[in-house]
Design an enzyme around this catalytic site. Sequence first.
Site, short mmCIF file in Angstrom:
data_model
loop_
_atom_site.label_atom_id
_atom_site.label_comp_id
_atom_site.label_asym_id
_atom_site.label_seq_id
_atom_site.Cartn_x
_atom_site.Cartn_y
_atom_site.Cartn_z
N ASP A 181 -44.95 41.26 51.58
CA ASP A 181 -43.85 41.59 50.32
C ASP A 181 -43.33 41.66 51.04
O ASP A 181 -42.16 41.94 51.31
CB ASP A 181 -44.20 42.38 49.71
CG ASP A 181 -45.08 42.11 47.84
OD1 ASP A 181 -44.97 40.58 47.54
OD2 ASP A 181 -45.77 42.08 46.93
N GLN A 222 -48.59 44.49 42.95
CA GLN A 222 -47.85 44.93 42.12
C GLN A 222 -47.17 45.85 41.85
O GLN A 222 -47.90 46.57 41.13
CB GLN A 222 -48.40 43.99 40.85
CG GLN A 222 -47.23 43.74 39.89
CD GLN A 222 -46.26 42.18 40.66
OE1 GLN A 222 -46.40 41.21 41.42
NE2 GLN A 222 -45.49 42.44 40.10
N LYS A 261 -48.33 34.05 40.60
CA LYS A 261 -49.05 34.33 41.99
C LYS A 261 -50.33 33.89 42.67
O LYS A 261 -50.88 33.61 43.41
CB LYS A 261 -49.07 35.39 42.82
CG LYS A 261 -47.66 36.59 42.52
CD LYS A 261 -47.04 37.58 42.92
CE LYS A 261 -45.52 38.18 42.49
NZ LYS A 261 -45.15 39.46 42.90
#
Length: 304
Positions: free
Chosen positions: A118, A95, A51
Site C-alpha cells: 500500500d 485494510q 482486492k
Amino acid sequence: MKLEAAQLASRIKQEVQAEIEKMVNKRGARPCLAAVRVGEDPASAVYVRNKIRACEEVGIRSELQALPESTNTSELLNLIASLNEREDVDGILTQLPLPAAIDEIAIIEALDPAKDVDGFHPVNAGKLAMGRPVFVPCTPAGIIELLDDNRIEIRGANACVVGRSQIVGRPMAQLLLQRDATVTICHSRTRDLAAVTRTADLLVVAIGRAGFIGRDHIKPGATVIDVGMNKVSDVHAVRSLFVGEADKRLEVVAKRGYTLVGDVHPAEASEVAGMLTPVPGGVGLLTVAMLMKNTLKAASLRRR
Ligand code: NAP
C-alpha cells in the site's frame, strides 16, 4: 469528456497477469498477498473482497486474515510480525480504517517496508518524498497512470490537490511534483478555496464531501480527478447532483439504498471541466489494479 478508467484498469491487470505467469514458469512459486481486516465494517469488507477477487483474476495467491472487532494492538502486531517473517508472503495489506481502539500508526510502522504494497510505511513515504519511490500508494499511482494514458500533460501544469491525507492527498502531490507540475495542496483551513482551485489546470480532489467542488471551483477546460466515494441516498440531493442523469441514479438508490457520489458536483463540473473522472467507473477501479501491480513488484524485488 468523461475520463473513464475501466479499460486502463483491465489492461494493467492483464499486464500483471502476463508477468506473473512468466514468474511462475521461471521460479515455480506464485506471489502471495495477505489481506488483513479487523472488525465488521461493511465498506472494508467490500473493499477487501474486491482486492481478493482481483488477485484471483491476475493469478496472485491471496490469504484473508479476518480478525474480530475485539482484536487489540498487540495481537495485530503479532500477526503483522508473523506475516513479515513468512517467506511465502510477498505483500501485506491492512485494510484501513482499523477500529478506533487499535493504534493504526504502530501497525503501519510495524510492516516490513519490502512487503508494504500500500506504500503507507514511513520508509516508503520518505522515499517518495525524496523522489526515489519504491511502493507508491495505489490511488495516486493509478491517477498518474490515467493521466499518462490519456496524454494529459503534467509537466509545467498548475496542479492543485485538495486533501492532504497520507493515503491520497500527500502522495498525490509528491507524484505530481516529481513529474514537474507546480503543485498546490489545499485542505480544510485553506482560505478562499475556490480562488485557489480555479487556478489549476489539473485538479485532484480527495476530501470525502459529496459534490463539494462545484462550478466555481473549476477553471474552464481543467482536468478534474475525483477521488471521493460517498454514499448518497437523499432523493433531493441525488436530483441536484445528477440533474439529467438523476433518474438512473435514483433507480440505483431504490435497489441498493444509496448511490456513489464523488467529491465533485457531477452536473456543475461537466459544464466547465475539460475532462472529469466519473464516480463510479473512475479512480476506484485503478486503485485495485495498482495494488496488483505493487504486489507483483514486491514479489519481483524479493525474489531477485
Ligand atoms: P481523509 O483522510 O478524510 O482526508 C480528507 C482531507 O480533506 C483532509 O486533508 C481535510 O483537511 C480535507 N478536507 C475536508 N474537508 C475539506 C473542505 N471542506 N475543504 C478543503 N479540504 C477539506 O480522506 P481520504 O482518505 O484522503 O479520502 C478522501 C475521499 O476519497 C473519501 O471520499 C474516500 O472515500 C475517497 N477515497 C477513494 C479511494 C478510491 O480508490 N477511489 C481511495 C481512497 C479514498 P484537513 O487535513 O485540514 O482536515
